[in-house]
Write an enzyme that holds these catalytic residues in place. Structure first.
Site, PDB file in Angstrom:
ATOM      1  N   ASP A 229       0.873  -1.171   0.000  1.00 25.81           N
ATOM      2  CA  ASP A 229       0.000   0.000   0.000  1.00 25.81           C
ATOM      3  C   ASP A 229       0.913   1.225   0.000  1.00 25.81           C
ATOM      4  OD1 ASP A 229       0.882   0.327   2.605  1.00 25.81           O
ATOM      5  OD2 ASP A 229      -1.108   0.290   3.524  1.00 25.81           O
TER       6      ASP A 229
ATOM      7  N   CYS B  85       3.277  -3.078   3.973  1.00 19.15           N
ATOM      8  CA  CYS B  85       2.472  -1.904   4.311  1.00 19.15           C
ATOM      9  C   CYS B  85       3.255  -1.123   5.361  1.00 19.15           C
ATOM     10  CB  CYS B  85       1.044  -2.270   4.724  1.00 19.15           C
ATOM     11  SG  CYS B  85       0.838  -3.281   6.194  1.00 19.15           S
ATOM     12  N   GLY B  86       2.595  -0.251   6.094  1.00 18.23           N
ATOM     13  CA  GLY B  86       3.329   0.554   7.074  1.00 18.23           C
ATOM     14  C   GLY B  86       3.917  -0.309   8.172  1.00 18.23           C
ATOM     15  N   THR B  87       3.094  -1.211   8.674  1.00 27.08           N
ATOM     16  CA  THR B  87       3.525  -2.073   9.783  1.00 27.08           C
ATOM     17  C   THR B  87       3.590  -3.555   9.407  1.00 27.08           C
ATOM     18  OG1 THR B  87       1.225  -2.385  10.433  1.00 27.08           O
ATOM     19  CG2 THR B  87       2.413  -0.543  11.471  1.00 27.08           C
TER      20      THR B  87
ATOM     21  N   ILE C 227       1.032  -5.276   9.604  1.00 25.84           N
ATOM     22  CA  ILE C 227      -0.026  -5.891  10.425  1.00 25.84           C
ATOM     23  C   ILE C 227      -1.325  -6.059   9.632  1.00 25.84           C
ATOM     24  CG2 ILE C 227      -1.467  -5.675  12.488  1.00 25.84           C
ATOM     25  CD1 ILE C 227       0.879  -4.076  13.767  1.00 25.84           C
ATOM     26  N   GLY C 228      -1.795  -4.960   9.055  1.00 24.12           N
ATOM     27  CA  GLY C 228      -3.070  -5.024   8.324  1.00 24.12           C
ATOM     28  C   GLY C 228      -3.018  -6.060   7.221  1.00 24.12           C
TER      29      GLY C 228
ATOM     30  N   HIS D 117       8.933 -24.038  10.009  1.00 21.58           N
ATOM     31  CA  HIS D 117       7.923 -24.603  10.914  1.00 21.58           C
ATOM     32  C   HIS D 117       6.484 -24.421  10.425  1.00 21.58           C
ATOM     33  CE1 HIS D 117      10.589 -24.711  14.778  1.00 21.58           C
ATOM     34  NE2 HIS D 117      11.190 -25.242  13.729  1.00 21.58           N
TER      35      HIS D 117
ATOM     36  N   ARG E 113       5.983 -33.309  13.294  1.00 19.83           N
ATOM     37  CA  ARG E 113       5.153 -32.424  14.132  1.00 19.83           C
ATOM     38  C   ARG E 113       4.761 -31.154  13.396  1.00 19.83           C
ATOM     39  NH1 ARG E 113      10.331 -31.409  15.605  1.00 19.83           N
ATOM     40  NH2 ARG E 113      10.935 -29.315  16.276  1.00 19.83           N
ATOM     41  N   HIS E 114       5.643 -30.700  12.503  1.00 18.96           N
ATOM     42  CA  HIS E 114       5.322 -29.481  11.746  1.00 18.96           C
ATOM     43  C   HIS E 114       4.264 -29.766  10.688  1.00 18.96           C
ATOM     44  CE1 HIS E 114       8.376 -27.551  13.963  1.00 18.96           C
ATOM     45  NE2 HIS E 114       9.358 -28.280  13.447  1.00 18.96           N
TER      46      HIS E 114
END
Ligand code: RB5
Length: 150
Positions: A8, A65-67, A69-70, A98, A133-134
């Site tokens: 973005d 993006c900026g973080t 996160i979004g 993993h 396990r993974h």
């Protein structure tokens, strides 16, 4: 390997550095945008990148993006996507080994170009460990995608 990349306005300055890296490494990529500093919704570009990965057009996706996160939240809502939100090289390596992550997200307001390239390098060059396990845990993630929590 073919990679879908998207950002973005918050990731528009790091994307050319990523493109330069992919070109130098000879890695094929599709850039889904955005292409200017005009404010856009990160959702739309995360979706476009993930569509390329889910459809099989691309093997991996990278979101800026900026973080981060979004975009990572959006990506992880999409069936078939496992997005690692990584701002360090160790996590980028581990999310491949993993989690068999097929998408990477990070934030331009969090890391600089040097670290970004090391993170991308780790993400693109680390294989899933294939440990029992993974495999089991990734299968559980896939089953979760079809569960109805209502
Ligand atoms: C855009 O201002 C910013 O909110 C976006 O790039 C991202 O950081 C959201 O998670």
């Amino acid at each position: 390997m073919k990679v879908a990349i998207g950002c973005d306005h918050g990731g528009i300055k790091l994307k050319p550095v990523l493109i330069d890296y992919l070109n130098k490494k000879g890695i094929e990529f599709i850039d889904v945008g955005c292409f200017s500093e005009e404010s856009v919704d990160y959702n739309d570009f995360a979706e476009k990148v993930c569509e390329k990965v889910v459809s099989g057009d691309c093997d991996r996706g990278i979101l800026i993006c900026g973080t981060g996160i979004g975009m990572s939240i959006v990506a992880n809502k999409i069936k078939g996507i496992r997005c690692g939100h990584c701002h360090d090289v160790f996590s980028a390596k581990m999310t491949r080994e993993h989690n068999d992550a097929n998408v990477l997200a990070f934030g331009e307001r969090v890391i600089g170009p040097g670290l970004m390239l090391e993170i991308v390098d780790a993400f693109l060059n680390t294989e899933f460990s294939n440990g029992e396990r993974h495999i089991r845990r990734v299968e559980k993630i896939k089953q979760l995608e079809d569960r109805n929590f209502k």
